[in-house]
Motif scaffolding. Sequence first.
Motif, PDB file in Angstrom:
ATOM      1  N   GLY A   1       0.836  -1.206   0.000  1.00 18.23           N
ATOM      2  CA  GLY A   1       0.000   0.000   0.000  1.00 18.23           C
ATOM      3  C   GLY A   1       0.865   1.248   0.000  1.00 18.23           C
ATOM      4  O   GLY A   1       1.807   1.391  -0.785  1.00 18.23           O
TER       5      GLY A   1
ATOM      6  N   THR B   1       1.544  -5.520   9.756  1.00 21.18           N
ATOM      7  CA  THR B   1       0.772  -5.813   8.538  1.00 21.18           C
ATOM      8  C   THR B   1       1.240  -7.171   8.007  1.00 21.18           C
ATOM      9  O   THR B   1       2.445  -7.406   7.821  1.00 21.18           O
ATOM     10  CB  THR B   1       0.993  -4.711   7.480  1.00 21.18           C
ATOM     11  OG1 THR B   1       0.720  -3.448   8.095  1.00 21.18           O
ATOM     12  CG2 THR B   1       0.084  -4.893   6.290  1.00 21.18           C
TER      13      THR B   1
ATOM     14  N   GLU C   1      -8.394   5.204  -1.682  1.00 21.00           N
ATOM     15  CA  GLU C   1      -8.398   5.056  -0.229  1.00 21.00           C
ATOM     16  C   GLU C   1      -8.833   6.358   0.455  1.00 21.00           C
ATOM     17  O   GLU C   1      -9.388   6.335   1.542  1.00 21.00           O
ATOM     18  CB  GLU C   1      -6.988   4.658   0.237  1.00 21.00           C
ATOM     19  CG  GLU C   1      -6.969   3.771   1.457  1.00 21.00           C
ATOM     20  CD  GLU C   1      -5.591   3.183   1.726  1.00 21.00           C
ATOM     21  OE1 GLU C   1      -5.503   1.950   1.843  1.00 21.00           O
ATOM     22  OE2 GLU C   1      -4.614   3.935   1.823  1.00 21.00           O
TER      23      GLU C   1
ATOM     24  N   GLY D   1       0.057   6.411   4.961  1.00 17.15           N
ATOM     25  CA  GLY D   1       0.851   5.721   3.942  1.00 17.15           C
ATOM     26  C   GLY D   1       0.751   6.326   2.558  1.00 17.15           C
ATOM     27  O   GLY D   1       1.751   6.561   1.877  1.00 17.15           O
TER      28      GLY D   1
ATOM     29  N   GLN E   1      -4.407   4.313  -5.502  1.00 10.13           N
ATOM     30  CA  GLN E   1      -4.496   4.171  -4.051  1.00 10.13           C
ATOM     31  C   GLN E   1      -4.826   5.508  -3.393  1.00 10.13           C
ATOM     32  O   GLN E   1      -5.676   5.595  -2.496  1.00 10.13           O
ATOM     33  CB  GLN E   1      -3.197   3.640  -3.430  1.00 10.13           C
ATOM     34  CG  GLN E   1      -3.413   3.356  -1.935  1.00 10.13           C
ATOM     35  CD  GLN E   1      -2.164   3.338  -1.078  1.00 10.13           C
ATOM     36  OE1 GLN E   1      -1.057   3.502  -1.570  1.00 10.13           O
ATOM     37  NE2 GLN E   1      -2.336   3.138   0.195  1.00 10.13           N
TER      38      GLN E   1
ATOM     39  N   LYS F   1       4.580   1.016   8.994  1.00  7.42           N
ATOM     40  CA  LYS F   1       4.322   1.902  10.131  1.00  7.42           C
ATOM     41  C   LYS F   1       3.955   1.066  11.354  1.00  7.42           C
ATOM     42  O   LYS F   1       4.484   1.247  12.440  1.00  7.42           O
ATOM     43  CB  LYS F   1       3.188   2.859   9.773  1.00  7.42           C
ATOM     44  CG  LYS F   1       3.021   3.981  10.754  1.00  7.42           C
ATOM     45  CD  LYS F   1       2.106   5.040  10.164  1.00  7.42           C
ATOM     46  CE  LYS F   1       2.073   6.271  11.068  1.00  7.42           C
ATOM     47  NZ  LYS F   1       1.375   7.381  10.455  1.00  7.42           N
TER      48      LYS F   1
HETATM   49  O1  PA5 Z   1      -2.119   4.121   3.045  1.00  2.45           O
HETATM   50  C1  PA5 Z   1      -2.125   3.385   4.009  1.00  2.45           C
HETATM   51  O2  PA5 Z   1      -2.223   3.814   5.169  1.00  2.45           O
HETATM   52  C2  PA5 Z   1      -1.984   1.906   3.832  1.00  2.45           C
HETATM   53  O3  PA5 Z   1      -1.871   1.596   2.483  1.00  2.45           O
HETATM   54  C3  PA5 Z   1      -0.767   1.389   4.575  1.00  2.45           C
HETATM   55  O4  PA5 Z   1       0.363   2.087   4.129  1.00  2.45           O
HETATM   56  C4  PA5 Z   1      -0.582  -0.102   4.348  1.00  2.45           C
HETATM   57  O5  PA5 Z   1      -1.715  -0.771   4.791  1.00  2.45           O
HETATM   58  C5  PA5 Z   1       0.641  -0.604   5.063  1.00  2.45           C
HETATM   59  O6  PA5 Z   1       0.568  -0.368   6.430  1.00  2.45           O
HETATM   60  P1  PA5 Z   1       1.881  -0.446   7.314  1.00  2.45           P
HETATM   61  O7  PA5 Z   1       2.802   0.615   6.842  1.00  2.45           O
HETATM   62  O8  PA5 Z   1       1.428  -0.225   8.730  1.00  2.45           O
HETATM   63  O9  PA5 Z   1       2.469  -1.828   7.120  1.00  2.45           O
END
Ligand code: PA5
Length: 454
Positions: free
Chosen positions: A85, A141, A284, A199, A280, A137
């Motif tokens: 993501g 995940t 999103e 993200g 995305q 983050k």
């Molecule tokens: O945009 C977002 O918040 C998501 O796409 C996250 O980046 C994605 O789910 C990955 O999460 P993380 O960075 O906690 O692994």
Amino acid sequence: MPDTLPLTLDAAHLAPDLVPDQVAAWQDRLVWAHDTLTGGTGAGADFRGWLDPAAMVTDAQIAEIEAIASDLREKSDTLVVVGIGGSYLGARAVIEALAAPEAKAVHFAGNSLSAHYHSRLLETIKSQRVAVNVVSKSGTTTEPAVAFRLLRALVEQQAGKAAAKDRIVATTDEKKGALRKVAGEVGYRTLPIADDIGGRYSVLSPVGLLPIAYAGIDIRALRQGAIDCAQAAGAEADPLRNPVLFYAAARNLLYNQGYSIEVFASFEPRLHYLAEWWKQLFGESEGKDQSALFPAAVDLTTDLHSMGQYLQQGRRQIIETFVILEAASEPSLPIPPGDDADELGYLAGRPLAEINHAAYEATALAHRDGGVPNQTLTLPRLDAHSLGFLLYFFERACGVSGYLLGVNPFDQPGVEAYKKNMFALLAKPGHESETARLREAVGKTPQGSVITFG
Ligand code: PA5
């Protein structure tokens, strides 16, 4: 700020569905949405750390990222970026668009759960010196966490446990989370993901910048492009003189007319992942409360021979945004002379980029005439500065557009639903109470619902 900014928006083919006067009439609403974003008075205001690209990454951090990238390049033949993501797509978009052919290869992992993909990747890189940038983050995940186990094992096997830690960099939450904890315990170098950056808005933060720098791309110019766009976008309230506001308004006005899909269309294969990133960003950010344009993408002219039919004559629900590079900035590749059996004699000696541009002009006109209102964003050339400008352009337009639409452009509550189900199906500790119910639901196949041959 430079005298000429590297982006123009051509709205001519939005007519007759939308003419600039309609956008101008929305000026007050646009100013409200823009002030809501910049003033932090809207939903999700705590996630606007990306809004000021100069403050998001300081000069000292840029220098630190460059130093880590250069050290990793010395210690490795290839980098694997582990993330999904927003922790994946920005870096990939920039690297695919700008990396020079001689740059060290960057691979991506943890953006699927495919056993085939990951075993192929491990096989491909096993005899190279591998470095890993794990980006998460949360650190929990599933997709990147699984891939990191696989990659970490490979690097430790290659380099030995002690040396492996010098080839692994974790980009993660500044203070908390599983990855922060592991990095601290093992001694990995780390880069921070700030609390106020989600993200999909993180490409110009350490999340994207380390892999981009490893690929030899000028991250200072990339950041400067974003800074220039931020200044330009903040300096003009008239939407007819501010492409950020115009774009945000146009897509909402057309959505309000009943259009339900926005297609990102480019004529450059190297922009394929930019389109993925854009999908995305808008999907999103806006896909909430059962509203918003569905963001889709096509690669042209490739998809003119597949999706082109639908675009021209399928259900009229589509608007289109072209992202175009000026032909003069592309390599000079003249069409060689031939015996004209292929009827291409009229093209001999003309540059391929000119032909590609004519294909764009022809397509934009044909789609408009076929009922697809379209607009075009043109970059004079594709380099780190102009791409940084474009990335920020879309981020800022997305924030404004989300507020115009009436959603919180900075949360993503909907992505949790599949995770809850998957955790229960896999009997993750803490989720067992749902396991039996979901297994039953998955296993339930009402009579007649499974169709087999014979
Ligand atoms: O945009 C977002 O918040 C998501 O796409 C996250 O980046 C994605 O789910 C990955 O999460 P993380 O960075 O906690 O692994």
